[in-house]
Design a protein around this motif. Structure first.
Motif, PDB file in Angstrom:
ATOM      1  N   ALA A 111       0.813  -1.211   0.000  1.00 25.19           N
ATOM      2  CA  ALA A 111       0.000   0.000   0.000  1.00 25.19           C
ATOM      3  C   ALA A 111       0.851   1.268   0.000  1.00 25.19           C
ATOM      4  O   ALA A 111       0.485   2.273  -0.614  1.00 25.19           O
ATOM      5  CB  ALA A 111      -0.916  -0.017   1.217  1.00 25.19           C
ATOM      6  N   GLU A 112       1.994   1.236   0.682  1.00 27.38           N
ATOM      7  CA  GLU A 112       2.856   2.420   0.780  1.00 27.38           C
ATOM      8  C   GLU A 112       3.257   2.926  -0.596  1.00 27.38           C
ATOM      9  O   GLU A 112       3.500   4.113  -0.794  1.00 27.38           O
ATOM     10  CB  GLU A 112       4.116   2.109   1.597  1.00 27.38           C
ATOM     11  CG  GLU A 112       3.882   1.900   3.083  1.00 27.38           C
ATOM     12  CD  GLU A 112       3.151   0.600   3.391  1.00 27.38           C
ATOM     13  OE1 GLU A 112       3.229  -0.340   2.585  1.00 27.38           O
ATOM     14  OE2 GLU A 112       2.474   0.542   4.436  1.00 27.38           O
ATOM     15  N   CYS A 114       1.483   2.585  -3.414  1.00 29.92           N
ATOM     16  CA  CYS A 114       0.394   2.955  -4.327  1.00 29.92           C
ATOM     17  C   CYS A 114      -0.731   3.686  -3.604  1.00 29.92           C
ATOM     18  O   CYS A 114      -1.880   3.629  -3.990  1.00 29.92           O
ATOM     19  CB  CYS A 114      -0.143   1.717  -5.053  1.00 29.92           C
ATOM     20  SG  CYS A 114      -0.664   0.405  -3.941  1.00 29.92           S
ATOM     21  N   ARG A 115      -0.346   4.371  -2.530  1.00 33.98           N
ATOM     22  CA  ARG A 115      -1.314   5.059  -1.696  1.00 33.98           C
ATOM     23  C   ARG A 115      -2.210   6.028  -2.487  1.00 33.98           C
ATOM     24  O   ARG A 115      -3.426   6.026  -2.348  1.00 33.98           O
ATOM     25  CB  ARG A 115      -0.578   5.829  -0.604  1.00 33.98           C
ATOM     26  CG  ARG A 115      -1.200   5.728   0.755  1.00 33.98           C
ATOM     27  CD  ARG A 115      -0.236   6.190   1.825  1.00 33.98           C
ATOM     28  NE  ARG A 115       0.183   5.080   2.664  1.00 33.98           N
ATOM     29  CZ  ARG A 115      -0.595   4.568   3.624  1.00 33.98           C
ATOM     30  NH1 ARG A 115      -1.768   5.061   3.870  1.00 33.98           N
ATOM     31  NH2 ARG A 115      -0.157   3.554   4.344  1.00 33.98           N
ATOM     32  N   GLU A 116      -1.555   6.847  -3.334  1.00 34.96           N
ATOM     33  CA  GLU A 116      -2.302   7.846  -4.119  1.00 34.96           C
ATOM     34  C   GLU A 116      -3.396   7.147  -4.924  1.00 34.96           C
ATOM     35  O   GLU A 116      -4.549   7.577  -4.950  1.00 34.96           O
ATOM     36  CB  GLU A 116      -1.363   8.574  -5.085  1.00 34.96           C
ATOM     37  CG  GLU A 116      -0.326   9.469  -4.407  1.00 34.96           C
ATOM     38  CD  GLU A 116      -0.974  10.645  -3.683  1.00 34.96           C
ATOM     39  OE1 GLU A 116      -2.111  10.993  -4.045  1.00 34.96           O
ATOM     40  OE2 GLU A 116      -0.335  11.166  -2.753  1.00 34.96           O
ATOM     41  N   ARG A 117      -2.979   6.084  -5.609  1.00 36.65           N
ATOM     42  CA  ARG A 117      -3.911   5.376  -6.476  1.00 36.65           C
ATOM     43  C   ARG A 117      -5.056   4.761  -5.651  1.00 36.65           C
ATOM     44  O   ARG A 117      -6.225   4.858  -6.014  1.00 36.65           O
ATOM     45  CB  ARG A 117      -3.159   4.282  -7.241  1.00 36.65           C
ATOM     46  CG  ARG A 117      -3.898   3.790  -8.470  1.00 36.65           C
ATOM     47  CD  ARG A 117      -3.191   2.606  -9.111  1.00 36.65           C
ATOM     48  NE  ARG A 117      -1.755   2.832  -9.277  1.00 36.65           N
ATOM     49  CZ  ARG A 117      -0.838   1.878  -9.111  1.00 36.65           C
ATOM     50  NH1 ARG A 117      -1.201   0.640  -8.792  1.00 36.65           N
ATOM     51  NH2 ARG A 117       0.448   2.134  -9.266  1.00 36.65           N
TER      52      ARG A 117
ATOM     53  N   CYS B 229      -8.717   4.074  10.256  1.00 35.82           N
ATOM     54  CA  CYS B 229      -7.722   4.280  11.320  1.00 35.82           C
ATOM     55  C   CYS B 229      -6.989   2.999  11.669  1.00 35.82           C
ATOM     56  O   CYS B 229      -5.855   3.037  12.134  1.00 35.82           O
ATOM     57  CB  CYS B 229      -8.397   4.828  12.580  1.00 35.82           C
ATOM     58  SG  CYS B 229      -9.023   6.492  12.387  1.00 35.82           S
ATOM     59  N   THR B 230      -7.638   1.863  11.474  1.00 33.91           N
ATOM     60  CA  THR B 230      -7.015   0.607  11.872  1.00 33.91           C
ATOM     61  C   THR B 230      -6.360  -0.114  10.690  1.00 33.91           C
ATOM     62  O   THR B 230      -5.777  -1.172  10.862  1.00 33.91           O
ATOM     63  CB  THR B 230      -8.054  -0.349  12.493  1.00 33.91           C
ATOM     64  OG1 THR B 230      -9.073  -0.617  11.522  1.00 33.91           O
ATOM     65  CG2 THR B 230      -8.696   0.250  13.721  1.00 33.91           C
ATOM     66  N   THR B 231      -6.502   0.449   9.473  1.00 33.51           N
ATOM     67  CA  THR B 231      -5.972  -0.238   8.288  1.00 33.51           C
ATOM     68  C   THR B 231      -4.926   0.583   7.542  1.00 33.51           C
ATOM     69  O   THR B 231      -3.908   0.054   7.113  1.00 33.51           O
ATOM     70  CB  THR B 231      -7.125  -0.565   7.299  1.00 33.51           C
ATOM     71  OG1 THR B 231      -8.197  -1.143   8.017  1.00 33.51           O
ATOM     72  CG2 THR B 231      -6.669  -1.534   6.228  1.00 33.51           C
ATOM     73  N   ALA B 232      -5.197   1.883   7.384  1.00 32.15           N
ATOM     74  CA  ALA B 232      -4.325   2.693   6.524  1.00 32.15           C
ATOM     75  C   ALA B 232      -2.977   3.069   7.155  1.00 32.15           C
ATOM     76  O   ALA B 232      -1.946   2.947   6.501  1.00 32.15           O
ATOM     77  CB  ALA B 232      -5.082   3.933   6.063  1.00 32.15           C
ATOM     78  N   PRO B 233      -2.944   3.514   8.411  1.00 31.30           N
ATOM     79  CA  PRO B 233      -1.637   3.924   8.958  1.00 31.30           C
ATOM     80  C   PRO B 233      -0.736   2.720   9.255  1.00 31.30           C
ATOM     81  O   PRO B 233      -1.247   1.621   9.458  1.00 31.30           O
ATOM     82  CB  PRO B 233      -1.997   4.650  10.265  1.00 31.30           C
ATOM     83  CG  PRO B 233      -3.470   4.856  10.229  1.00 31.30           C
ATOM     84  CD  PRO B 233      -4.029   3.774   9.366  1.00 31.30           C
ATOM     85  N   LEU B 284      -0.363  -6.919   1.593  1.00 28.03           N
ATOM     86  CA  LEU B 284       0.049  -5.665   0.974  1.00 28.03           C
ATOM     87  C   LEU B 284      -0.375  -4.443   1.775  1.00 28.03           C
ATOM     88  O   LEU B 284       0.095  -3.338   1.528  1.00 28.03           O
ATOM     89  CB  LEU B 284      -0.544  -5.575  -0.446  1.00 28.03           C
ATOM     90  CG  LEU B 284      -0.128  -6.696  -1.407  1.00 28.03           C
ATOM     91  CD1 LEU B 284      -0.828  -6.535  -2.751  1.00 28.03           C
ATOM     92  CD2 LEU B 284       1.389  -6.704  -1.606  1.00 28.03           C
ATOM     93  N   ASP B 285      -1.330  -4.625   2.686  1.00 24.99           N
ATOM     94  CA  ASP B 285      -1.734  -3.466   3.508  1.00 24.99           C
ATOM     95  C   ASP B 285      -2.085  -3.918   4.920  1.00 24.99           C
ATOM     96  O   ASP B 285      -1.929  -5.087   5.270  1.00 24.99           O
ATOM     97  CB  ASP B 285      -2.869  -2.677   2.839  1.00 24.99           C
ATOM     98  CG  ASP B 285      -4.117  -3.511   2.599  1.00 24.99           C
ATOM     99  OD1 ASP B 285      -4.241  -4.602   3.200  1.00 24.99           O
ATOM    100  OD2 ASP B 285      -4.968  -3.067   1.799  1.00 24.99           O
ATOM    101  N   GLY B 286      -2.543  -2.951   5.679  1.00 27.29           N
ATOM    102  CA  GLY B 286      -2.762  -3.203   7.107  1.00 27.29           C
ATOM    103  C   GLY B 286      -1.564  -2.680   7.872  1.00 27.29           C
ATOM    104  O   GLY B 286      -0.462  -2.547   7.314  1.00 27.29           O
TER     105      GLY B 286
END
Lengths: 220, 479, 252
Positions: A111-112, A114-117, B229-233, B284-286
């Motif tokens: 995610a880091e 492709c955050r903008e997308r 708040c619990t996924t993006a940062p 890929l995230d979290g």
């Protein structure tokens, strides 16, 4: 500090020989009979419940959903569709894609990068692990193939559901899908509609921080 | 009679709240809607009674094993990669958060709704440390803009109407147009916060249930800000009171239904977010880090007493507020503490001490509306009575609530002793009722009668008491 | 809701009557009406002159010792094994449901529980035990009903009182919009939190006036004291009356 806090708290909780009026009684839990609906009834109830929460529900045949999905996309101006190439229908999606559709955008980088997308794309499509007829909710277990933000940052979330995985209740889903034996995923979600709020005068409005729209394709 | 400090402050708050017609209209309308929705969802009262018996049983079973379940939760979370911290006080909990934030050189945190963070006064603490704490739940965002605290534990800005919010947004948010259309107000908040979610460094949330057998943190929400708040940062800090633990995953479905149904009459919220680990290697995230802060802040002392322990059954649905005739008239701010309404009135005096908040226990007519709707059957009136007893209990008290005996005065003690004497000596009572009867409506307007007659005609004492009339009619005295 | 009221018993020949302190001082006619309703059914009513207050004011105000002292006095006054009929949902609730709490750790708890098991609220007793049939002899009238919280929830006897009113053919019952909401009396609450209490009573009176009823009835004289006092203060001419008095008046 923290180590002490732990020991102090636990020892205080353990030290209690209950005072006050008698023991702390734990009443028996009554056994509540869950719903027992037929497949058709489960589909109907799920659809009704999701629609009440302003989701759009389309019950389609497993063979025909892609065409209907593409037709739906053609009616909208979208800047792209986020998808997971390793999702169950990823390859089928790629094979069926046509030039007049919004571009397919694979979610394959952390995610880091492709955050903008992720925060600007209009739509995302995910599979589902099942659904709950009683309250109306989709079950999602985000994974490497379909990461967590796919169902959150795009304004339109499309979810594809196999009708056979619609359970009567949440408890039944946990039980029959063996959530305990399987081990919990890093993140599991129940989603019952587009994001909403009623924080201003209890006026219900849809599309706050999460998706503004949820479209569910139930494959029967 | 001299008044204790908590009473003086409360009376001032009450006067202000009752004088605010707009506030009372906003509250009445909102609380009526919430209770109607709840009633509609649980229209099958028999099924509801079964469900709440189940809820009560689940919460009591969890509390009975509380220390074991907390240890199990810690073990599972740790194995799953969640870092667990324990805090005896709110100061410790704040320090733990600050430490995590500092280690990541973060300047801003984005917050999902958390009443425990309110209990910690976390925002204020972080601001003092030069860290911006941004509320992202729409209701919380509104009140933060206005420098207020939540007036309700579920709908924090319910005391405000849309006109007030329209002015607030227009004045406080750069370039925000003036609009009273709720959809447009939402859109303004969405736009303002979206960029903050994208760039979020640290996310903070509460916890609705923590499942000990799996080490899973459950969060209930509608807006999606909690998931943001619990996924993006890269870092997520979850704050929970130590009572929030439940034993089994299968305990969650009934509690979830009770929680959302009791709070707002929804069969389920838009999102039910179950977090069991930080981002796994292949994901890929979290968040890369998830921290769980377990806060005591007086809860373990509540735990030690059988009668007080039921306080910890609460799942924070807010139904007791929505149905409380006193909350409906005052709103949350008048209570002067983080948790208002019936749950606040039983919890706060125990957390902060009777001398700080004992007056809250007197803000009840014992009407029992809270008890009737509570999804986990907390015996509110019993606990309120116990707290009132403690407020006057001198020396060693039965339940040892912090600050017990603070309200005792010789005058009040003596007046109840006299009352007891009067009611155990029929001779005295006979003379008394004759005097009252003679005076009729011409009583001296002092003490309680003075308060009574501010808005009522004085009680009219009958010339002859029922005792006298019964005697005159020759009713058998059984002697 | 579970039925919190007492089990039906065979029709007794004698009952005790617990008049309550508020009725004793301010509404003795309501108390007498209750007695007459029972006597009319052929029941012998015993009124122990030793009786006083149920003890609720102290029980609710942080003085359990004083509450117990007064409660024990009632135990002595009502010593024989007769059912005890109480023309108040609140006092009945205290005697029936609160005494066992109040005495939970006391040596005489068993005696207290036996006492509590004999408690009946008046309308409950009239319907469940006496199976009273009423004949309405009054002019058509529109009334409204205030449920005291303890009658409604702790005792759950409001359905019985309404059954009795329902037997009166020319009485039209118009329900309050917020019937389940407290009137703000709450015993000592009314003087310890006078501002909130007044606001609640004010709203209750508005609700009553909206019904257009000629009277407001209740099982509880504490609430009636509050409601009548507020009605009077606002110079509104709607009498607030105990249901026993009303029923007696219409069936004589």
């Amino acid at each position: 500090m923290t180590a002490n806090a732990r020991a102090n708290i636990l020892s205080r909780l353990r030290a209690t020989t209950i005072q006050g009026q008698g023991p702390f009684i734990v009443p028996d839990a009554p056994i509540i009979a869950g719903l027992e609906l037929s497949l058709e009834e489960r589909i109907g109830r799920l659809q009704r419940m999701l629609e009440t929460m302003h989701a759009e529900v389309r019950v389609v045949s497993a063979g025909g959903w892609l065409d209907e999905f593409k037709a739906m996309l053609r009616t909208r101006a979208l800047n792209g569709l986020l998808y997971g190439p390793a999702a169950p229908f990823g390859p089928a999606l790629e094979a069926a894609w046509e030039a007049d559709l919004p571009p397919l955008v694979p979610y394959i980088e952390p995610a880091e990068q492709c955050r903008e997308r992720l925060f600007s794309i209009d739509a995302g499509i995910t599979s589902t692990r099942g659904a709950i007829a009683e309250t109306g909710a989709l079950i999602l277990w985000p994974s490497a193939a379909e990461p967590r933000l796919m169902s959150l940052t795009p304004g339109l979330h499309i979810a594809v559901l196999d009708a056979k995985t619609i359970f009567n209740t949440f408890a039944e889903a946990i039980d029959q899908q063996h959530w305990l034996r399987h081990g919990m995923p890093a993140n599991a979600l129940l989603i019952s509609g587009p994001s909403k709020t009623a924080d201003i005068e209890l006026t219900l409005t849809f599309g706050v921080h999460g998706p503004k729209e949820l479209v569910v394709f139930i494959l029967s | 009679m001299t008044k204790t400090a908590d009473v003086v402050i409360f009376e001032r708050n009450v006067a202000k709240a009752l004088d605010d017609g707009q506030l009372r209209r906003n509250l009445r309308s909102a609380m009526t809607t919430l209770s109607q929705r709840r009633r509609a969802l649980f229209a099958d009262t028999e099924a509801f009674e079964q469900l709440r018996a189940q809820g009560e049983s689940i919460r009591r079973r969890a509390l009975r094993q509380l220390p074991d379940l907390l240890e199990q939760l810690e073990g599972r979370c740790t194995a799953n990669g969640i870092q667990v911290h324990w805090a005896e006080t709110t100061a410790e909990a704040n320090a733990i958060c600050l430490d995590i934030i500092r280690r990541h050189n973060a300047r801003r945190v984005i917050k999902g709704k958390s009443m425990v963070s309110e209990e910690m006064h976390l925002n204020h603490f972080l601001e003092e440390q030069g860290i911006e704490a941004l509320e992202t739940d729409l209701g919380e965002y509104i009140i933060q803009l206005d420098g207020e605290t939540p007036s309700h534990i579920i709908v924090p800005a319910i005391h405000k109407n849309k006109d007030q919010i329209a002015h607030l947004f227009h004045e406080r948010i750069p370039d925000a147009p003036y609009t009273e259309v709720v959809e447009e107000l939402n859109a303004i908040a969405r736009q303002e916060l979206r960029e903050k979610f994208r760039a979020g460094e640290i996310g903070i949330s509460g916890v609705n249930f923590a499942v000990s057998e799996t080490g899973t943190l459950c969060l209930v929400e509608n807006e999606g800000n909690g998931r943001m708040c619990t996924t993006a940062p890269p870092v997520h800090i979850a704050l929970m009171g130590l009572e929030k633990v439940v034993e089994k995953l299968q305990d969650v479905p009934p509690l979830l239904r009770l929680l959302t149904g009791s709070a707002t009459g929804q069969p389920i919220t838009t999102y039910f977010n179950m977090i069991t680990s930080p981002r796994r290697l292949d994901e890929l995230d979290g968040p890369q880090e998830v921290h769980l802060v377990i806060l005591d802040n007086g809860r373990s002392s509540i735990y030690g007493d059988a009668e007080r322990r039921a306080t910890l059954q609460c799942i924070r649905c807010g139904a007791c507020l929505n149905h409380c005739p006193i909350y409906i008239r005052l709103g949350g701010h008048a209570y002067g503490h983080v948790y208002p309404g019936p749950i606040g009135s039983i919890l706060t005096p125990q957390l902060e001490g009777l001398d700080e908040a004992g007056v809250m226990a007197s803000a009840s007519t014992f009407c029992g509306a809270c008890e009737e709707v509570c999804p986990v059957k907390i015996p509110f009136t019993e606990i309120l009575r116990m707290l009132r007893n403690e407020a006057y209990a001198q020396g060693e008290s039965e339940h040892d609530v912090k600050g017990h005996g603070y309200r005792y005065t010789t005058v009040e003690g003596l007046s109840w002793k006299s009352w007891a004497l009067y009611n155990t000596r029929p001779g005295l009572a006979r003379i008394g009722s004759q005097i009252l009867g003679k005076l009729g409506q011409h009583l001296p307007m002092i003490g309680p009668l003075k308060e009574w007659t501010r808005t009522r005609t004085p009680p009219l004492f009958a010339p002859k008491s029922l005792h006298q009339l019964a005697q005159e009619r020759g009713l058998d005295n059984d002697r | 809701m579970t039925d919190a009221s007492s089990p039906p018993i065979p029709r007794p020949s004698k009952v005790y009557y617990f008049g309550t302190c508020v009725i004793d001082a301010c509404f003795p006619q309501a108390g007498l009406a209750g007695i007459e309703l029972l006597q009319r059914e052929g029941i012998q009513v015993i009124f122990p002159q030793e009786q006083s207050c149920c003890g609720q004011p102290a029980h609710n105000s942080g003085f359990p010792e004083e509450a117990r002292r007064v409660a024990r006095h009632q135990l002595k006054a009502f010593a024989k094994d007769y059912p005890i009929v109480v023309p108040s949902g609140s006092c009945a609730g205290m005697l029936k449901h609160q005494y066992p709490h109040l005495f939970a750790h006391e040596p005489d708890i068993e005696e207290v529980c036996r006492f509590s098991s004999r408690i009946y609220e008046l309308s409950e007793f009239m319907v469940k035990v006496l199976q009273v049939r009423l004949e309405d002899r009054g002019e058509p009238v529109k009334v409204t009903w205030h449920s005291s919280c303890h009658a409604l929830r702790e005792m759950a006897i409001v359905p019985y009182a309404k059954m009795l009113l329902g037997q009166l053919e020319r009485v039209e019952l118009v329900e309050l919009q917020n019937e389940r909401e407290c009137c703000g009396f709450g015993g000592t609450f009314s003087v310890k939190q006078p501002a909130i209490s007044a606001a609640m009573a004010h709203d209750k009176v508005n609700d009553i006036m909206q019904t257009g009823a000629a009277r407001v009835l209740s099982t509880d004289c504490g609430c009636l004291l509050n409601i009548a006092g507020t009605l009077g203060y606002r110079q509104l001419n709607v009498p607030a009356q105990h249901f026993a008095e009303f029923i007696l008046e219409r069936t004589q």
